[in-house]
Write a protein that holds these residues in place. Structure first.
Motif, mmCIF file in Angstrom:
data_model
loop_
_atom_site.group_PDB
_atom_site.id
_atom_site.type_symbol
_atom_site.label_atom_id
_atom_site.label_comp_id
_atom_site.label_asym_id
_atom_site.label_seq_id
_atom_site.Cartn_x
_atom_site.Cartn_y
_atom_site.Cartn_z
ATOM 1 N N GLY A 260 0.860 -1.094 -0.027
ATOM 2 C CA GLY A 260 -0.043 -0.096 0.064
ATOM 3 C C GLY A 260 0.731 1.220 0.077
ATOM 4 N N GLU A 263 2.326 1.958 -3.467
ATOM 5 C CA GLU A 263 1.213 2.398 -4.365
ATOM 6 C C GLU A 263 1.248 3.957 -4.232
ATOM 7 O OE1 GLU A 263 -3.184 1.241 -5.500
ATOM 8 O OE2 GLU A 263 -2.308 -0.070 -4.269
ATOM 9 N N ARG A 348 1.281 5.815 6.091
ATOM 10 C CA ARG A 348 0.835 6.463 4.938
ATOM 11 C C ARG A 348 1.036 8.149 5.009
ATOM 12 N NH1 ARG A 348 -1.998 3.471 1.640
ATOM 13 N NH2 ARG A 348 -2.876 5.295 0.535
#
Length: 367
Positions: A260, A263, A348
């Motif tokens: 993740g 990406e 993130r």
């Protein structure tokens, strides 16, 4: 207000997992023995405290072995460099073949043996052809599992089969893959290190398949079955073991998390070109290039972000990356590249902040 420091250099080293730190603390004891645990005891001593330290070492050995194939033994070393040196210097017959993108800890010891060497080429994706021609008379084939600079995952299972067809041993540098992907099952010798899987620096291991004979690299008191003399650190062993056990437990969750993050990074740095295979790669490693980029200026402008131009072991030499040269990049293009390394504890938000800062700094250069 001081900007947050963002760590994206997990190929160079990883932070110490809290579980690994906790496992180490009891074995870092001082002179106070009132609690009955002599954490500073020598694990090679025969008294009660020494036997307790030795037991901690053996628990750690089993935990590390859990990351590796069955049918072999784990020898503790000071790190993967020592493990690779011991494996390579144990070869007493034939030539040594290694991939064009091996770490210097494989290349330099191979050259130092004085044996004939063969460099196995990689394609522009950074992969060795599994059917590459390997010279007759080769005694050792060495191909890393995951490249430390560009993250490509090599076809080590087939290459090990090819080595065995020639009567050669297969050595795998699994430093970047251990605890992250399945172990190289067909290897005869595997080198790993703790600090690339959230364990402490200063300890690694050489896995040796049953029946494979290796020579001692360090002579002395005969520890580690006579193959690696020197007093072991129970604290380092315990930290390594705990990190290995945690990695095995979290392997799927870590992979999904890093996929993740990769990406997300690619979506922000969409105009950058990936170095190496787009698919046969470890998602925690993203090596990118942008034509015209001035890397030293980028690093200065993004001083609150830890990232690199390639291997930490080769930084500061001024020479273009040997790995990027091997995949066909000229010196100028290779110097337009950066390496971002994500880890278990990277968020993130951190990736988004770092990548947006890198992209803004690149745009400020006019590239």
């Amino acid at each position: 207000m001081t900007a947050q420091f963002l760590y994206l250099d997990h190929q160079a080293t990883t932070p110490l997992a809290p579980e690994a730190k906790a496992a180490m603390l009891p074995w870092l004891g001082g002179p106070d023995t009132s609690d009955g645990l002599v954490g500073f005891a020598n694990p090679h001593s025969m008294h009660k405290a020494g036997r307790a330290a030795a037991a901690a070492v053996e628990v750690a050995r089993e935990q590390v072995a859990g990351l590796l194939p069955k049918g072999g033994r784990v020898i503790f070393t000071s790190g993967a460099t020592e493990a690779l040196n011991q494996a390579i210097r144990s070869v007493t017959r034939g030539a040594i073949a290694y991939s064009a993108i091996e770490h210097s800890a494989v290349v330099n010891p191979a050259l130092a043996t004085g044996a004939p060497v063969q460099e196995l080429p990689v394609n522009t994706a950074g992969l060795v052809d599994p059917e590459v021609e390997i010279a007759a008379g080769t005694g050792l084939v060495a191909v890393m599992q995951v490249n430390n600079e560009i993250g490509t995952i090599q076809p080590v299972a087939r290459l090990a089969e090819r080595a065995h067809e020639l009567g050669a041993l297969f050595l795998c540098d699994a430093v970047q893959g251990a605890g992250k992907i399945a172990p190289p099952e067909h290897a005869d010798l595997i080198a790993i290190t703790a600090h690339k899987l959230y364990g402490p620096k200063g300890i690694g291991a050489l896995w040796v398949r049953d029946g494979v004979k290796i020579a001692a690299l360090i002579e002395g008191g005969g520890q580690e079955g006579g193959l690696r003399s020197g007093t072991l650190s129970p604290a380092l062993c315990a930290g390594f073991g705990a990190a290995a056990a945690l990695a095995k437990e979290r392997v799927d969750a870590d992979f999904q998390h890093l996929s993740g993050l990769a990406e997300l990074a690619r979506s922000i740095l969409a105009r950058w070109t990936v170095n190496g295979s787009e698919t046969a790669r470890w998602p925690g490693n993203l090596n990118l290039r942008l034509d015209g980029l001035n890397f030293p200026r980028l690093l200065s402008d993004c001083r609150n972000i830890a990232f690199s131009a390639g291997s930490a072991c080769g930084s500061g030499t001024g020479a273009p990356s040997r790995v990027l040269s091997a995949i066909g990049l000229d010196a100028k293009t290779a110097r337009n590249s950066i390496r971002l390394g994500f880890g278990r504890y990277t968020s993130r938000d951190e990736v988004e902040e770092a990548c947006r800062a890198i992209e803004a700094a690149a745009q400020a250069q006019g590239v």
